[in-house]
Design an enzyme around this catalytic site. Structure first.
Site, short mmCIF file in Angstrom:
data_model
loop_
_atom_site.label_atom_id
_atom_site.label_comp_id
_atom_site.label_asym_id
_atom_site.label_seq_id
_atom_site.Cartn_x
_atom_site.Cartn_y
_atom_site.Cartn_z
CB SER A 46 -1.00 0.08 1.20
OG SER A 46 -0.18 -0.03 2.30
CD GLU A 183 -7.47 -5.38 2.42
OE1 GLU A 183 -6.42 -5.77 2.38
OE2 GLU A 183 -7.91 -4.26 1.85
O1 KIV Z 1 -0.30 -3.40 1.84
C1 KIV Z 1 -1.21 -3.24 2.84
O2 KIV Z 1 -1.04 -2.19 3.52
C2 KIV Z 1 -1.88 -4.28 3.10
C3 KIV Z 1 -2.88 -4.18 4.41
C4 KIV Z 1 -3.81 -3.33 4.12
C5 KIV Z 1 -3.09 -5.71 4.85
O3 KIV Z 1 -1.90 -5.34 2.68
#
Ligand code: KIV
Length: 269
Positions: A46, A183
């Site tokens: 992310s 998620e």
């Molecule tokens: O990339 C990320 O931040 C994630 C989380 C939301 C679990 O995969």
């Protein structure tokens, strides 16, 4: 101060002690979250949409992930640091997955990796675990499949999808994951998975029954430019705080109020 380990997470599940996981992408945030006692720092892919300005997580590369994971690992003394394996770093072949997974531990200083997917990734998970690389699974809304899923939407909402998700969770556990991120799935389904797994579940938009809770740090701090999902609780509005602070700096410079005498150095006598 002992490091959180995959074994201590297992003990927390056994004792009913809730586990906390937040994302971190840099050194100062890692230090703060570590000092606050967060158990797991996930260097999530992310990072792509939250701090690098990409539209989604797909463009994030291994080198970018290693760069950010190194910074987080330098800041985390107690928390377990997990590096998120980016798109195409583990899907092409098992040997590439092991090489890339190994980089997170060998080069970046992480203690574990995360990857998305169910049964179809079981062999990969097993190979990583056999190499000595602990793996955190991720089911439900898996952002690297955003185009296949047709957008960021709640998963596991009908009986067939729920059944598949439970099978995937069991297959990942069998393959050796130490915990599982769930998620954006119905709370009831997450509760069922949590009761059927020996390893801890970590929910993000998956209700209160999970063994732990996950959020993207920038979302909970209100320091994000993107629209946040319903499951986010914003504990502070840093976006507004920063805007106000920077606005005050700008105004004081324009009005010649900053720097004041106390911010200036004297000329040596
Ligand atoms: O990339 C990320 O931040 C994630 C989380 C939301 C679990 O995969």
């Amino acid at each position: 101060m002992a490091r959180v380990t995959t074994a201590s997470l297992q003990e927390m599940k056994a004792k009913g002690e809730k586990i906390t996981l937040l994302t971190a992408y840099d050194y100062p945030m890692a230090r703060l979250l570590d000092e606050a006692g967060i158990d797991i720092l996930l260097v999530g892919d992310s990072v792509g949409n939250v701090v690098l300005g990409y539209e989604n997580t797909l463009p994030v590369t291994m080198d970018e992930m290693i760069h950010h994971t190194k910074a987080v690992a330098r800041g985390a003394k107690r928390a377990l640091v997990v590096g998120d394996m980016p798109f195409l770093s583990y899907q092409i072949s098992i040997s590439e997955a092991v090489r890339n997974g190994g980089r997170f531990l060998q080069e970046a200083g992480a203690q574990a990796v995360k990857l998305e997917g169910g049964k179809e990734r079981a062999e990969t998970v097993q190979a990583l675990v056999e190499t000595g690389i602990p793996v955190l699974g991720h089911l439900g809304l898996t952002p690297q499949s955003v185009h296949q899923l047709g957008g960021y939407r709640v998963q596991g909402r009908n009986e067939e999808a729920a059944r598949r998700l439970i099978e995937d969770a069991l297959a990942l556990e069998e393959a050796g994951i130490f915990a599982l991120v769930l998620e954006c799935i119905p709370a009831k389904l997450a509760a069922e998975v949590t009761s059927r797994l020996r390893v801890p579940t970590l929910g993000i938009g998956a209700g209160p029954a999970c063994d732990g809770q996950v959020l993207v740090t920038h979302d909970l701090l209100g320091f994000t430019v993107r629209k946040v999902p319903k499951f986010v609780k914003r504990y502070v509005n840093l976006y507004e705080e920063i805007l106000n602070a920077v606005g005050s700096f700008r105004a004081e410079v324009k009005e010649r109020k900053f720097p004041a005498p106390e911010h200036c150095y004297d000329f040596p006598e």
